[in-house]
Structure formats: C-alpha cells, structure tokens
Design a protein around this motif. Structure first.
Motif, PDB file in Angstrom:
ATOM      1  N   PHE A  37       0.863  -1.180   0.000  1.00 31.76           N
ATOM      2  CA  PHE A  37       0.000   0.000   0.000  1.00 31.76           C
ATOM      3  C   PHE A  37       0.896   1.224   0.000  1.00 31.76           C
ATOM      4  CE2 PHE A  37       0.374  -1.569   4.372  1.00 31.76           C
ATOM      5  CZ  PHE A  37       0.826  -0.457   5.063  1.00 31.76           C
ATOM      6  N   ASP A  38       0.325   2.377  -0.259  1.00 25.02           N
ATOM      7  CA  ASP A  38       1.116   3.602  -0.367  1.00 25.02           C
ATOM      8  C   ASP A  38       1.891   3.846   0.922  1.00 25.02           C
ATOM      9  OD1 ASP A  38       2.040   6.021  -1.580  1.00 25.02           O
ATOM     10  OD2 ASP A  38       0.641   7.130  -0.318  1.00 25.02           O
ATOM     11  N   GLY A  39       3.185   4.036   0.775  1.00 25.18           N
ATOM     12  CA  GLY A  39       4.043   4.268   1.931  1.00 25.18           C
ATOM     13  C   GLY A  39       4.629   3.013   2.523  1.00 25.18           C
ATOM     14  N   ALA A  40       4.158   1.844   2.086  1.00 21.25           N
ATOM     15  CA  ALA A  40       4.660   0.570   2.614  1.00 21.25           C
ATOM     16  C   ALA A  40       5.800   0.056   1.744  1.00 21.25           C
ATOM     17  CB  ALA A  40       3.553  -0.460   2.669  1.00 21.25           C
ATOM     18  N   SER A  41       6.768  -0.585   2.378  1.00 21.10           N
ATOM     19  CA  SER A  41       7.924  -1.147   1.674  1.00 21.10           C
ATOM     20  C   SER A  41       8.354  -2.404   2.409  1.00 21.10           C
ATOM     21  CB  SER A  41       9.063  -0.122   1.629  1.00 21.10           C
ATOM     22  OG  SER A  41      10.115  -0.560   0.815  1.00 21.10           O
ATOM     23  N   GLU A  42       8.293  -3.553   1.719  1.00 21.18           N
ATOM     24  CA  GLU A  42       8.546  -4.837   2.371  1.00 21.18           C
ATOM     25  C   GLU A  42       9.405  -5.748   1.495  1.00 21.18           C
ATOM     26  OE1 GLU A  42       4.352  -5.166   4.927  1.00 21.18           O
ATOM     27  OE2 GLU A  42       4.760  -6.604   3.333  1.00 21.18           O
ATOM     28  N   GLN A  43      10.108  -6.657   2.145  1.00 16.25           N
ATOM     29  CA  GLN A  43      10.821  -7.736   1.477  1.00 16.25           C
ATOM     30  C   GLN A  43      10.662  -9.008   2.302  1.00 16.25           C
ATOM     31  OE1 GLN A  43      14.797  -5.981   1.087  1.00 16.25           O
ATOM     32  NE2 GLN A  43      14.507  -5.792  -1.127  1.00 16.25           N
ATOM     33  N   ASN A  44      10.936 -10.145   1.666  1.00 17.40           N
ATOM     34  CA  ASN A  44      10.933 -11.427   2.364  1.00 17.40           C
ATOM     35  C   ASN A  44      12.360 -11.831   2.690  1.00 17.40           C
ATOM     36  OD1 ASN A  44       8.085 -12.120   2.387  1.00 17.40           O
ATOM     37  ND2 ASN A  44       8.275 -12.304   0.163  1.00 17.40           N
ATOM     38  N   CYS A  45      12.625 -12.155   3.950  1.00 18.21           N
ATOM     39  CA  CYS A  45      13.993 -12.489   4.321  1.00 18.21           C
ATOM     40  C   CYS A  45      14.451 -13.792   3.679  1.00 18.21           C
ATOM     41  CB  CYS A  45      14.177 -12.505   5.836  1.00 18.21           C
ATOM     42  SG  CYS A  45      12.943 -13.368   6.778  1.00 18.21           S
ATOM     43  N   GLU A  46      13.506 -14.649   3.289  1.00 16.19           N
ATOM     44  CA  GLU A  46      13.901 -15.850   2.545  1.00 16.19           C
ATOM     45  C   GLU A  46      14.555 -15.473   1.211  1.00 16.19           C
ATOM     46  OE1 GLU A  46      10.862 -15.279   3.757  1.00 16.19           O
ATOM     47  OE2 GLU A  46       9.999 -17.083   4.700  1.00 16.19           O
ATOM     48  N   ASP A  47      14.061 -14.388   0.586  1.00 18.53           N
ATOM     49  CA  ASP A  47      14.674 -13.916  -0.664  1.00 18.53           C
ATOM     50  C   ASP A  47      16.105 -13.449  -0.419  1.00 18.53           C
ATOM     51  OD1 ASP A  47      12.338 -14.406  -2.099  1.00 18.53           O
ATOM     52  OD2 ASP A  47      11.585 -12.365  -1.837  1.00 18.53           O
ATOM     53  N   TRP A  48      16.332 -12.813   0.732  1.00 15.99           N
ATOM     54  CA  TRP A  48      17.695 -12.371   1.066  1.00 15.99           C
ATOM     55  C   TRP A  48      18.643 -13.568   1.127  1.00 15.99           C
ATOM     56  CZ3 TRP A  48      16.191  -9.257   6.084  1.00 15.99           C
ATOM     57  CH2 TRP A  48      15.511  -8.093   5.717  1.00 15.99           C
ATOM     58  N   VAL A  80      12.802  -7.514  11.198  1.00 22.09           N
ATOM     59  CA  VAL A  80      12.726  -8.947  10.921  1.00 22.09           C
ATOM     60  C   VAL A  80      12.145  -9.590  12.173  1.00 22.09           C
ATOM     61  CG1 VAL A  80      13.997 -11.023  10.269  1.00 22.09           C
ATOM     62  CG2 VAL A  80      14.777  -8.781   9.462  1.00 22.09           C
ATOM     63  N   VAL A  81      10.903 -10.013  12.121  1.00 24.28           N
ATOM     64  CA  VAL A  81      10.238 -10.562  13.308  1.00 24.28           C
ATOM     65  C   VAL A  81      10.105 -12.073  13.142  1.00 24.28           C
ATOM     66  CG1 VAL A  81       9.077  -8.444  13.993  1.00 24.28           C
ATOM     67  CG2 VAL A  81       7.983  -9.914  12.325  1.00 24.28           C
ATOM     68  N   LEU A  82      10.610 -12.797  14.154  1.00 24.34           N
ATOM     69  CA  LEU A  82      10.665 -14.255  14.109  1.00 24.34           C
ATOM     70  C   LEU A  82       9.880 -14.850  15.272  1.00 24.34           C
ATOM     71  CD1 LEU A  82      14.518 -14.649  13.463  1.00 24.34           C
ATOM     72  CD2 LEU A  82      12.695 -14.351  11.759  1.00 24.34           C
ATOM     73  N   ASP A  83       9.384 -16.078  15.061  1.00 23.54           N
ATOM     74  CA  ASP A  83       8.657 -16.765  16.124  1.00 23.54           C
ATOM     75  C   ASP A  83       9.623 -17.587  16.981  1.00 23.54           C
ATOM     76  OD1 ASP A  83       9.258 -19.102  14.705  1.00 23.54           O
ATOM     77  OD2 ASP A  83       7.242 -19.296  13.857  1.00 23.54           O
ATOM     78  N   ALA A  84       9.086 -18.422  17.848  1.00 18.26           N
ATOM     79  CA  ALA A  84       9.922 -19.188  18.776  1.00 18.26           C
ATOM     80  C   ALA A  84      10.838 -20.168  18.051  1.00 18.26           C
ATOM     81  CB  ALA A  84       9.035 -19.940  19.772  1.00 18.26           C
ATOM     82  N   GLN A  85      10.454 -20.591  16.844  1.00 23.92           N
ATOM     83  CA  GLN A  85      11.292 -21.485  16.048  1.00 23.92           C
ATOM     84  C   GLN A  85      12.238 -20.708  15.126  1.00 23.92           C
ATOM     85  OE1 GLN A  85       7.778 -22.181  16.433  1.00 23.92           O
ATOM     86  NE2 GLN A  85       8.585 -23.411  18.141  1.00 23.92           N
ATOM     87  N   PRO A 151      18.282  -6.707   9.347  1.00 26.84           N
ATOM     88  CA  PRO A 151      18.435  -7.498   8.117  1.00 26.84           C
ATOM     89  C   PRO A 151      19.730  -8.293   8.010  1.00 26.84           C
ATOM     90  CG  PRO A 151      17.321  -5.461   7.596  1.00 26.84           C
ATOM     91  CD  PRO A 151      17.716  -5.370   9.055  1.00 26.84           C
ATOM     92  N   LYS A 152      20.889  -7.655   8.189  1.00 24.06           N
ATOM     93  CA  LYS A 152      22.143  -8.395   8.026  1.00 24.06           C
ATOM     94  C   LYS A 152      22.263  -9.517   9.057  1.00 24.06           C
ATOM     95  CE  LYS A 152      25.514  -6.266  11.137  1.00 24.06           C
ATOM     96  NZ  LYS A 152      24.532  -5.997  12.179  1.00 24.06           N
ATOM     97  N   ASP A 153      21.647  -9.304  10.224  1.00 25.93           N
ATOM     98  CA  ASP A 153      21.758 -10.293  11.300  1.00 25.93           C
ATOM     99  C   ASP A 153      20.916 -11.529  11.026  1.00 25.93           C
ATOM    100  OD1 ASP A 153      23.440  -8.475  12.653  1.00 25.93           O
ATOM    101  OD2 ASP A 153      21.677  -7.405  13.372  1.00 25.93           O
ATOM    102  N   TYR A 154      19.900 -11.387  10.152  1.00 26.48           N
ATOM    103  CA  TYR A 154      19.176 -12.583   9.716  1.00 26.48           C
ATOM    104  C   TYR A 154      20.098 -13.452   8.861  1.00 26.48           C
ATOM    105  CZ  TYR A 154      15.828 -15.720   7.607  1.00 26.48           C
ATOM    106  OH  TYR A 154      15.178 -16.858   7.187  1.00 26.48           O
ATOM    107  N   ILE A 155      20.919 -12.830   8.011  1.00 30.60           N
ATOM    108  CA  ILE A 155      21.906 -13.593   7.242  1.00 30.60           C
ATOM    109  C   ILE A 155      22.887 -14.253   8.209  1.00 30.60           C
ATOM    110  CG2 ILE A 155      23.701 -13.483   5.477  1.00 30.60           C
ATOM    111  CD1 ILE A 155      20.818 -13.011   4.472  1.00 30.60           C
ATOM    112  N   GLY A 156      23.280 -13.537   9.258  1.00 32.83           N
ATOM    113  CA  GLY A 156      24.134 -14.134  10.285  1.00 32.83           C
ATOM    114  C   GLY A 156      23.489 -15.332  10.939  1.00 32.83           C
ATOM    115  N   LEU A 157      22.200 -15.221  11.251  1.00 32.75           N
ATOM    116  CA  LEU A 157      21.467 -16.343  11.842  1.00 32.75           C
ATOM    117  C   LEU A 157      21.526 -17.566  10.924  1.00 32.75           C
ATOM    118  CD1 LEU A 157      19.411 -17.494  13.954  1.00 32.75           C
ATOM    119  CD2 LEU A 157      17.608 -16.496  12.523  1.00 32.75           C
ATOM    120  N   CYS A 158      21.358 -17.343   9.632  1.00 30.85           N
ATOM    121  CA  CYS A 158      21.413 -18.455   8.672  1.00 30.85           C
ATOM    122  C   CYS A 158      22.812 -19.065   8.606  1.00 30.85           C
ATOM    123  CB  CYS A 158      20.990 -17.970   7.289  1.00 30.85           C
ATOM    124  SG  CYS A 158      19.263 -17.453   7.170  1.00 30.85           S
TER     125      CYS A 158
END
Length: 482
Positions: A37-48, A80-85, A151-158
C-alpha cells in the motif's frame, strides 16, 4: 581470503579480499521489493538468504574453499520478526516504510526524552515504531514475536545460528541507549517490545559465531570459519574507507544517501535531525545525515523512461538547467523528517528533453546534500573533505555538482562502488585475528578528487532557493489531496 556480504535494498553484493586488502572477486544478485500500500515497503527475508546463497555459489570453488572468515553488512532499520522457532512471522518492514508515523508521535508524547537516548527523533523507518505499529494493527503477528533482528543479522542467523547484532545496527532501532551502548528497557517499554526479543550486541570485529557445517557444505565453504558481527551499511562503508577515527567521514550514494562523520563521543543534535549513533568499533560514535532517496531517483527515472541510465547521464551533461525536481519519492529524513512528502517536477516546458529531466534529478540529489551539509553546520560540524562510496559515485557530473553546492572536496577511490561489502570483508579479516584493526582499516588511494569551483554561482544559488521552496509548496498541495 575474506568474504564480505552486504545485504542492500536492491541487491545482495559480495566481495572477497586477500590479507593485504586487495579486491579479489565480486558478485551480486538483485532483490525483489513489494509495496502493498502507499508508503509501505517490504521484502521477504527468505529472498535475502536465497540471493546470498546464489552470490556465494557464483564465486570460483577454489576461492570459496580459501575463505577464512565472513563479515556482514546490510540495510539498517528493517524489522525482521521471528517466532519461537526463529521462522519469519511476516514480511520484513523496511527502512523506507512510512506506516508508523502516528506511533513516532506517540513515543515522543509518552516520553520527550526518548530521542536524546536514541540519538535522533523516532522516525517511521526505524525498527521500534514498526513493532508498536504491529501491536496495534497486526496483534496476531505481534503475539507470535519471540525474536526481532536487523536485516544483516538474519543472514548471520542463517550462517552461524545465533541472534547477534553490532552497536551500529542496534543504534538505528530506537531501542539503543547510544551513550551507554546497550538496549534501553525504557525505549522497549514505549514500543511494545520485550527486551528478551532483542539480539546480543557485539562489536563489529567480534566473532558472532562459526559457520554451521551443513551451511558450509551447501555453500562450498570451510566449516567452522568465524563470522564477524559486522556493521550496518553506513558504519560498514566507513570501515571500508578507513573512516574509524574522529573527523573521518564520507558521503554515500546508494539507494539512500548519507553524509557521515566519525566522532570520539556521543554528540546528539536532535533539532537538526542529525543521527548520532554508536559506531561498530569500540569507543567511537558518528553523526549522520540520512536522505531516503540517495541515488535511487536516477534509476527510477531510467526505469520510467525505459532507457539506459548511462545514455541519460550523457544527455544530462549536455542539457541546460531547466526543470526542477524534488527527489522525495519515499519521503525524507534529513532535514524534514517527513515520511508523507512525495517527489515532483516543476518548471516543465515544451523544450524539455529526457536529458534535462535527468539533469534535474542529479541537481536535486546534489541539493539534498547541500541541505545535509547545512544541517551538519548547524550541529557544529563542517567537513571540508570527504570520501565517497556507492553506485552513484560513477557519475562525474553528480560528484562535481555535490562538491560545488556543499563546498566539500570529494574523493573517489577504485573501491568506491564496492562500498559496505568491502567494510564487511575488513571486519572479517580483523575478527579472525590475522591482522590488527589499525593495520586493516586504512584509507584507500583516491583516484579522483572533485573540488568545489568556489562560492556557489548566482544562478545555482537561485535554483537552490527555488528547490527549497518546492518542499513547502508540494506539502501544501499534497495535504489538499488527502
């Protein structure tokens, strides 16, 4: 060999350096982005992660097996919001997302001292207001959150399996107490955030973890090599340029724009919207003007006209000044702090060409740096010479325009386009203990200096004043459209 990974907004970029800091190899992979929507900007961390895997696998196998350490850099502020898993709860809300405007006002209303601790007034692009927004607008998603990462820390997590960040990326969340260099319980309380959700903070040269065996096998890398905590893209860019001592600085011309100066103390300047953040290296901070629209309007116009950007830049160099452009395609931070403003052309005529449109875009980018330099001067910092990084530095015309309107001499090195990925690789080199920080973080050789031609000439001054008049004029128009 040492690998630097930079997770940008438009692409993942990698570089490999040797122990002497020489650039050995590079690869990149474009990333999709959505605007629901207008003003929104999103990506999927799986794509990263998939883009990162593709970039690494594009490197020569013999080079990959020789890599001794990995460093990380990336776009800041993303939630980047993650669940318990440790699985994503929803798409990542990015740094240039504007949805949390009301939440920012509510944070300051609840505690006017929040900005003094966080280094700058809360803005919708920062991570903390986004979590408050989720608590109000997506409560089911908010209830699932057990980890919040950058964001970069999600790559670190992987790569290594841990939840770790560094001071410079933590600084951009509005949860970090910049002076104390730790998470603030009060800032968490104001933004519906549990402190236990936040990652462990290490200096950028510290080892965040070691490469997981199955990931190493998949990527053709050596298992258990160290992964440095890394840095947010601004601080990583500084490391790549050796800007880690007080007074060192640079401008960045990537998707966003930055004017960055390292300091030896925490120096907030809230009223001028200068960001005062912890650096990734110990005992240093930095002041930064942040422009949401950097060199991005150049690519935007080229895409809109469906023409190669290089040809448009050639035509821009031959065009006479004509139209004016306001480059705020996704709002602006410094100096306005306005996420709702949008861009626009003015003073169009029948004699307008596509080259004159591109010239107006370049001029507007330069004028946005003039505004940034003015904000810095009001904050008591007036750099006379800065290095430059980012894809926008390829344009001699743009570089000279910025030098002329800011009065700052700009230096471009061979590594200018590599940018934060080089800083990430340098952090990896230090983290594995092969060389000390002082030996690694040297300034590059400048190949081209862009010196101001002198005081701004009368016609340029008139155009700068007209450019500055566009913001309040268009803001009035846009308010009528809402």
């Amino acid at each position: 060999m040492y690998l630097g990974i930079d997770l940008g907004t438009s692409a993942v970029k990698l570089c490999v350096i040797d122990a002497e800091g020489n650039l050995i190899a590079q690869s990149s992979k474009d990333l999709p982005i959505s605007h629901p929507f207008d003003g929104a900007s999103e990506q999927n961390c799986e794509d990263w992660w998939e883009a990162t895997r593709a970039c690494i696998k594009a490197l020569d196998p013999a080079l990959r097996i020789a890599i001794k350490a990995i460093g990380l850099s990336g776009q800041m502020h993303g939630a980047v919001v993650l669940d318990a898993q440790r699985k994503p709860v929803r798409p990542v809300i990015l740094w240039n997302d504007a949805r949390a405007d009301v939440e920012c006002s509510d944070i300051i209303a609840a505690d006017p001292s929040a900005a003094q601790h966080a280094g700058v007034l809360p803005m919708p692009g920062f991570t903390a207001p986004k979590i408050l927004w989720l608590s109000r607008h997506e409560p089911e998603a908010h209830a699932k959150i057990r980890h919040v990462m950058l964001p970069k820390d999600y790559i670190g997590l992987c790569l290594h399996g841990g939840c770790v960040t560094d001071p410079s990326d933590a600084a951009g969340t509005s949860w970090f107490d910049e002076a104390a260099r730790c998470w603030s319980a009060r800032l968490c309380e104001l933004t519906a955030t549990e402190p236990a959700w936040l990652p462990h903070v290490l200096h950028g040269t510290d080892v965040a973890g070691t490469l997981l065996p199955d990931i190493a096998t998949d990527l053709g890398l050596t298992p258990d090599i160290p992964v440095a905590a890394g840095a947010g893209d601004g601080a990583a860019g500084a490391v790549g340029l050796g800007a880690v001592q007080a007074g060192d600085g640079f401008i960045s011309l990537g998707t966003s724009g930055q004017l960055f100066v390292t300091t030896d103390a925490y120096r907030p300047n809230i009223e001028n919207r200068i960001h005062a953040y912890a650096h990734t290296v110990p005992d240093h901070w930095f002041q930064m003007a942040a422009m949401l629209n950097g060199a991005r309007p150049m690519a935007w116009l080229a895409d809109l006209l469906n023409r190669p950007i290089d040809l448009l830049l050639t035509e821009a160099a031959e065009a006479r000044p004509g139209p004016l452009f306001l480059p705020y395609l996704t709002g602006e931070r410094t100096p306005h702090g306005d996420t709702t403003i949008r861009g626009g052309f003015a003073n169009l005529g029948e004699g307008m060409s596509q080259g004159s449109l591109m010239r107006a875009v370049l001029e507007a980018i330069a004028f946005s740096f003039a505004d940034a330099a003015e904000a810095f001067a009001k904050a008591g910092t007036a750099p006379t010479s800065l290095l430059a990084i980012g894809g926008g530095t390829r344009s001699d015309l743009l570089m000279q325009m910025i030098a002329d309107v800011t009065g700052i001499t700009l230096g471009r090195s061979d590594e200018a386009v590599v940018g934060p990925a080089l800083g990430a690789a340098r952090l990896a080199l230090v983290a594995c203990g092969d060389k000390p920080m002082d030996a690694v973080m040297q300034r590059p050789t400048v190949r081209h200096w862009f010196k101001p031609k002198g005081a701004i000439d009368h016609s340029t001054q008139i155009r700068l004043e007209a450019y500055r008049a566009l913001y309040p004029a268009l803001r009035t128009v846009q308010q009528k459209l809402r």
